[in-house]
Write an enzyme that holds these catalytic residues in place. Structure first.
Site, PDB file in Angstrom:
ATOM      1  N   ASP A  81       0.813  -1.214   0.000  1.00 54.82           N
ATOM      2  CA  ASP A  81       0.000   0.000   0.000  1.00 54.82           C
ATOM      3  C   ASP A  81       0.846   1.264   0.000  1.00 54.82           C
ATOM      4  OD1 ASP A  81      -2.078  -1.783   0.171  1.00 54.82           O
ATOM      5  OD2 ASP A  81      -3.153  -0.668   1.715  1.00 54.82           O
ATOM      6  N   CYS A 122       1.216  -8.275   5.232  1.00 61.86           N
ATOM      7  CA  CYS A 122       0.834  -6.873   5.051  1.00 61.86           C
ATOM      8  C   CYS A 122      -0.659  -6.655   4.838  1.00 61.86           C
ATOM      9  CB  CYS A 122       1.687  -6.249   3.960  1.00 61.86           C
ATOM     10  SG  CYS A 122       3.392  -5.981   4.526  1.00 61.86           S
ATOM     11  N   ASP A 123      -0.992  -5.416   4.507  1.00 65.47           N
ATOM     12  CA  ASP A 123      -2.319  -4.849   4.711  1.00 65.47           C
ATOM     13  C   ASP A 123      -3.507  -5.683   4.240  1.00 65.47           C
ATOM     14  OD1 ASP A 123      -0.470  -2.887   5.299  1.00 65.47           O
ATOM     15  OD2 ASP A 123      -1.750  -1.270   4.639  1.00 65.47           O
ATOM     16  N   LYS A 124      -3.537  -6.108   2.982  1.00 70.59           N
ATOM     17  CA  LYS A 124      -4.708  -6.826   2.475  1.00 70.59           C
ATOM     18  C   LYS A 124      -4.502  -8.334   2.445  1.00 70.59           C
ATOM     19  CE  LYS A 124      -6.324  -2.831   2.020  1.00 70.59           C
ATOM     20  NZ  LYS A 124      -5.081  -2.204   2.485  1.00 70.59           N
ATOM     21  N   GLU A 491      -6.812   4.732   0.259  1.00 78.56           N
ATOM     22  CA  GLU A 491      -6.349   5.259   1.536  1.00 78.56           C
ATOM     23  C   GLU A 491      -5.954   6.721   1.379  1.00 78.56           C
ATOM     24  OE1 GLU A 491      -3.209   2.788   2.978  1.00 78.56           O
ATOM     25  OE2 GLU A 491      -4.598   1.314   3.812  1.00 78.56           O
ATOM     26  N   SER A 517      -4.961   5.013   5.886  1.00 77.04           N
ATOM     27  CA  SER A 517      -3.860   4.123   6.215  1.00 77.04           C
ATOM     28  C   SER A 517      -3.783   3.964   7.725  1.00 77.04           C
ATOM     29  CB  SER A 517      -2.549   4.718   5.690  1.00 77.04           C
ATOM     30  OG  SER A 517      -1.445   4.151   6.340  1.00 77.04           O
TER      31      SER A 517
END
Length: 612
Positions: A81, A122-124, A491, A517
């Site tokens: 991201d 990480c994020d997703k 984000e 974020s």
């Protein structure tokens, strides 16, 4: 008694062709009949949180084989991201969550795997794999790559620990020289691992631990530390144990839907609120709950947010505190212990490593146990050397942080606030709710009133901030950036970071139907639902309208009469096909893949999952 799924493709005369293909992958005659355990890896050289994962799948595989199973590894995608941010690449971030979930489901069901180990970070990626595990409901363990070490720098005569957001803020501040910015940039991300603060990646990895789906230390043990290797090896051994409990003893308590029950979701959200986790966690937990058919909605989050105190603050909410500091204080197990001490955790919830959370806390909460190995585990420290190699150092702190009055993790009596670190706001601007990370909001602006400055893309808002057209007291409102309107729900880290760099972080607010974020701080309100593109009231706000935000009372209103709002709605509907769309065409390429996502997605209040 459930049958091993893998026997569909490994047993019977009609599966001779399938067995031939299995043999071509290296399986021997004696392997047919053993459980086939899939390892979903997310290694990529694009993402620092995943760059070190290449060989870790085989580390898990070795333990699976040694414990009597067959290990088969595959990969899925991972988007960074931070690299995708600030341009159209961010349109793909949230949609990638569904692609990841689908890809894991496809591989598991196509090959009839019996169980799953998810190597995420990480994020997703963690949310996507979590959604898949709850869809599939086969024995599953999560083991993530771990957080990166915080950057260490002497900058302008100050000794700082820094991260990605510090580099962004430094770059946007005009009073910093090129060399000073470059110095900060080089220091911000020194090692492999997920960004070092309580951003989305670390928040989600902490929450898999709170849900009971990963091993103690998963959310906080540094990627670089040798002790993290134990998590991967134990995941390989423990998944075989879970497989045998389910398929050979009929023990359904080991399944993801039994572990990630409603009480486990409440435990996870309680942890999230108490540590001021990323607002993205709300989106992902709502999505995961839908996949697991768990009755867990914004209503439950609102209820929890009113009674859970903030016991832990980590960057970006405060400077110089990072995941390595949380680990030294006992990690998520230490935080769960403090929450349990005041009756805020249901310790009857199951876990993948202990029968119940109560049993787990007896062993892993550093305040409850004097077990030397547990204390040694949580003394794991950063090595202070730039590296992209996992398990490359074994430094330890001399002591733990057991100070619950002024330490990193506090008890309820000494909480940062008795009100939670996340809040759900409702009002005529957000009928279905919106989210604010209160842990990152200065006390002076918990109530705020100001004129709306309207922007219909993140890019136009960024330009206005950098060109100094936003003033103290303004409310920056960015719309048509929701799941459908973006599409992809971008984000908004750049607008919030630039407000901060301009000295406006404590005197302005930002409202959006997009998201933020985990690195965002300040009065940043996202996930406004319904979004502008689906007829939400945020589309009806006009330049200069006064908006009133009241976090203590959980309200958000635009001070416009109902009759006027109805008039604006009728006027909007009269536009026909042009209704509920940006006034001016945006310079944004929306591919067929993104159009497909937009056509099926739901609002943020439902986790932005697909409605099929």
């Amino acid at each position: 008694m459930p049958s091993y799924r893998s026997r569909i493709s490994t047993h019977g005369r009609n599966m001779a062709g399938a067995r031939s293909l299995w043999r071509a992958t290296g399986m021997k005659e004696s392997d047919f009949g053993k459980p086939i355990i899939a390892i979903a890896n997310s290694f990529t050289q694009f993402v620092p949180g995943h760059v070190h994962l290449k060989d870790l799948g085989q580390l898990v595989a070795q333990q699976i084989v040694a414990s009597g199973g067959i290990a088969k590894e595959f990969n899925t995608i991972a988007i960074d991201d931070g690299i995708a941010m600030g341009h159209d690449g961010m349109l793909y971030s949230l949609p990638s969550r569904e692609i990841i979930a689908d890809s894991v489901e496809y591989m598991i069901n196509a090959h009839c795997a019996d169980a799953l180990v998810c190597i995420s970070n990480c994020d997703k990626i963690t949310p996507g794999m979590l959604m898949a595990s709850l869809r599939l409901n086969i024995p599953t363990i999560f083991v993530s790559g771990g957080p990166m070490e915080a950057g260490k720098i002497k900058w302008k005569d100050q000794d700082l620990t820094v991260d990605l957001v510090d580099a962004m803020v430094a770059a946007a501040a005009e009073n910093n020289s090129e060399e000073e910015v470059a110095e900060m940039e080089r220091a911000a991300c020194p090692t492999c691992g997920s960004c070092s603060g309580m951003f989305t990646a670390n928040s989600m990895n902490c929450l898999t631990e709170a849900l009971g789906l990963s091993l103690p230390g998963n959310g906080s043990m540094l990627a670089t530390h040798a002790d993290r290797q134990m998590l991967f090896e134990e995941a390989g051994r423990q998944i075989v144990t879970l497989v045998k409990r389910y398929y050979e003893k009929g023990d359904e308590t080991v399944l993801p839907r039994s572990i990630a029950s409603r009480k486990a979701f409440e435990n996870a959200m309680t942890v999230d609120i108490s540590m001021g986790g990323s607002t993205n966690t709300v989106l992902h937990l709502l999505a995961a709950a839908q996949e697991g058919e768990v009755d867990f909605t914004m209503t439950e989050i609102d209820r929890l947010s009113r009674r859970v105190p903030v016991l832990c603050k980590v960057a970006p909410a405060v400077a110089n505190v990072h995941m390595e500091d949380v680990h030294r204080a006992g990690g998520i197990m230490g935080l769960l212990g403090e929450l349990d001490a005041v009756g805020l955790i249901d310790t009857s919830a199951y876990t993948v490593h202990a029968k119940t959370m109560k049993e787990a806390l007896c062993r892993w909460d550093v305040k409850r146990t004097n077990e030397p190995k547990t204390h040694e585990f949580y003394r794991a420290a950063p090595g202070g050397i730039s590296t992209q190699t996992a398990f490359s150092q074994s430094r330890r702190y001399d002591s733990l942080d057991l100070d619950r009055e002024k330490g990193i993790i506090r008890d309820k009596e000494h909480a940062y606030s008795q009100d939670g670190g996340l809040a759900v706001l409702y009002g005529n601007l957000a009928k279905d709710g919106c989210i604010v990370k209160t842990a990152g909001v200065d006390q002076s602006i918990l109530t705020f009133k100001g004129p709306a400055r309207i922007f219909e893309s993140q890019d136009s808002a960024v330009s206005a901030i950098l060109n100094d057209t936003i003033q103290s007291g303004d409310i920056v409102l960015i719309r048509y950036e929701g799941p459908r309107g973006g599409p992809g729900m971008q984000e908004m880290l750049y607008p919030t970071s630039y407000l901060k760099s301009k000295g406006l972080g404590k005197v302005c607010a930002l409202i959006t139907d997009g998201r933020f974020s985990g690195g965002t701080s300040g009065l940043s309100i996202g996930h406004v639902s319904p979004e502008a593109a689906e007829g939400g009231a945020i589309a009806l706000v006009e330049e200069g309208d006064i908006i009133e935000i009241d976090i203590p009372n959980r309200t958000i209103h635009m001070l416009v009469e109902d009759d006027e709002l109805m008039h604006r709605r009728v006027k909007m509907e009269a536009k026909g096909k042009a209704a509920w769309q940006p006034t001016e065409k945006r310079k944004r390429k929306v591919s067929k893949a993104l159009k497909a996502y937009a056509a099926m997605t739901t609002s943020a209040a439902k986790g932005a999952v697909r409605n099929i």
